[in-house]
Write an enzyme that holds these catalytic residues in place. Sequence first.
Site, PDB file in Angstrom:
ATOM      1  N   ARG A  13     -49.806 -66.369  25.043  1.00 22.64           N
ATOM      2  CA  ARG A  13     -48.720 -65.412  25.181  1.00 22.64           C
ATOM      3  C   ARG A  13     -47.403 -66.183  25.174  1.00 22.64           C
ATOM      4  O   ARG A  13     -47.305 -67.297  25.698  1.00 22.64           O
ATOM      5  CB  ARG A  13     -48.862 -64.600  26.461  1.00 22.64           C
ATOM      6  CG  ARG A  13     -50.055 -63.663  26.459  1.00 22.64           C
ATOM      7  CD  ARG A  13     -49.996 -62.627  25.344  1.00 22.64           C
ATOM      8  NE  ARG A  13     -48.913 -61.692  25.534  1.00 22.64           N
ATOM      9  CZ  ARG A  13     -49.007 -60.554  26.232  1.00 22.64           C
ATOM     10  NH1 ARG A  13     -50.155 -60.226  26.807  1.00 22.64           N
ATOM     11  NH2 ARG A  13     -47.978 -59.755  26.348  1.00 22.64           N
ATOM     12  N   GLU A  29     -41.722 -60.704  22.850  1.00 22.21           N
ATOM     13  CA  GLU A  29     -42.753 -59.677  22.688  1.00 22.21           C
ATOM     14  C   GLU A  29     -43.342 -59.205  24.019  1.00 22.21           C
ATOM     15  O   GLU A  29     -44.097 -58.230  24.029  1.00 22.21           O
ATOM     16  CB  GLU A  29     -43.911 -60.227  21.866  1.00 22.21           C
ATOM     17  CG  GLU A  29     -43.565 -60.655  20.461  1.00 22.21           C
ATOM     18  CD  GLU A  29     -44.793 -61.198  19.756  1.00 22.21           C
ATOM     19  OE1 GLU A  29     -45.369 -60.455  18.937  1.00 22.21           O
ATOM     20  OE2 GLU A  29     -45.193 -62.340  20.038  1.00 22.21           O
ATOM     21  N   HIS A  80     -47.242 -63.119  14.845  1.00 18.36           N
ATOM     22  CA  HIS A  80     -48.326 -62.512  15.623  1.00 18.36           C
ATOM     23  C   HIS A  80     -49.462 -62.051  14.702  1.00 18.36           C
ATOM     24  O   HIS A  80     -49.846 -60.879  14.684  1.00 18.36           O
ATOM     25  CB  HIS A  80     -47.822 -61.350  16.470  1.00 18.36           C
ATOM     26  CG  HIS A  80     -48.614 -61.180  17.740  1.00 18.36           C
ATOM     27  ND1 HIS A  80     -48.053 -61.153  18.975  1.00 18.36           N
ATOM     28  CD2 HIS A  80     -49.959 -61.046  17.957  1.00 18.36           C
ATOM     29  CE1 HIS A  80     -48.980 -61.002  19.903  1.00 18.36           C
ATOM     30  NE2 HIS A  80     -50.152 -60.944  19.302  1.00 18.36           N
TER      31      HIS A  80
END
Length: 316
Positions: free
Chosen positions: A234, A263, A289
Site C-alpha cells: 500500500r 490512493e 495500480h
Amino acid sequence: MTQAHRILVTQPIHAEVHARLARLGEVDVYPGPGALTRDELAARLRHATALMGFMTDRVDDALLAEAPHLRVVSAALKGYDSYDAAACARRGIHFASVPDLLTAPTAELGIGLAIALGRHVLAGDARVREGRFAGWRPQFYGRGLAGSQVAVIGLGNLGRALCERLRPFGCQLVGVDPVAPPTSGVVRVGLDAALASADFVLIAAPLTPDTIGLIGAAQIAASRPGTLWVNVGRGSVVDEAAMLAGLERGHVGGYAADVFAFEDWSLADRPREIAPALRQCPRTVFTPHLGSAVREVRLAIEHAAAEAIERVLVPG
C-alpha cells in the site's frame, strides 16, 4: 424473481457480471471516468439494496446512515481499509471482500518491477526508441535478482507469494512480519536487520495503523546504500517524501511502485497526487495500480463480488 432490489456498482463492470446482477433487480452502474464524489455516492445509495464497491470508494458510518435500505456491501478488492466493516456489522449490513484472487497477479507484477528497476529496463527502452542504440556497449550495468539478498516486508498472502516466486532466482530471502506464521525458506529478522543487508526490499504490507509510514526517513537512512525498493503493498506504508529525499541524495538506488499514498482514501491527510519530483526522478519505475489488471482475474473478482451480493439478496 423479484425486481425490487437496486444494486449500485461504482465502476464499469463486464457485461456478463452486469447481466448476472440484473437478474436480482435494477443495476445502477457509474460509467466514470474517475470516481463518484462522496455526495454522489450518498445520493445513489439512498435507495440501494446492495453496493458493489471498488478501491475508489470510501464507505464509513456516516455514509451508511444515508443508505436506509442497504443490505450488503461487496468490495471488489483485497485491502478494505477504506470500508468500515465494523460499522456495516453494527447496522446489520453484510460486508464482503475478495482477499485471494489478487495475490498471484500482484506478486507477478512485483517481480517484474524488481527486474525492471534492477536491470535499467526503462532507460534501455528509451535508448532504443530515441535512435541512440548502435549495438552492444558496456553500459546500463545493473543488479539482477540471482544471488541477491531480498527483504520482504509483510508475510501475508502477498508476501508469501513473492517469496515463492523469488526462490527460483536463488535469492537469499529474509522476511519482516511480527505476526505472520513461519514461511518456508525465509529467515525472519527485524526490520532494522533486514534493511541493513538487503539489495532489494519488496514491500507487501497491508495498510494498518501500525504500518502507516513504516518506511520513513530513519529506515531509509539505515538501509544499505544503493538498495532497490519495490512497493506493491500500500502506498502509505512508504513515506514518499522521505523516499524522494533518499533518491535525490543518492542513498536509494531506485524505487518502483504500483501503489501510492494518494490512493489511500481512508486517510484524511493523504496527499492528493504523486509529487511531481518523484514522478520525474529517473531512478524510478511506476505502474498505475496494475496489480490485479489481468482480464481473467478482474472478471473473477467481479463474479466473486456479485456472488456475495446474491448470497444476501436471493432467498434461501
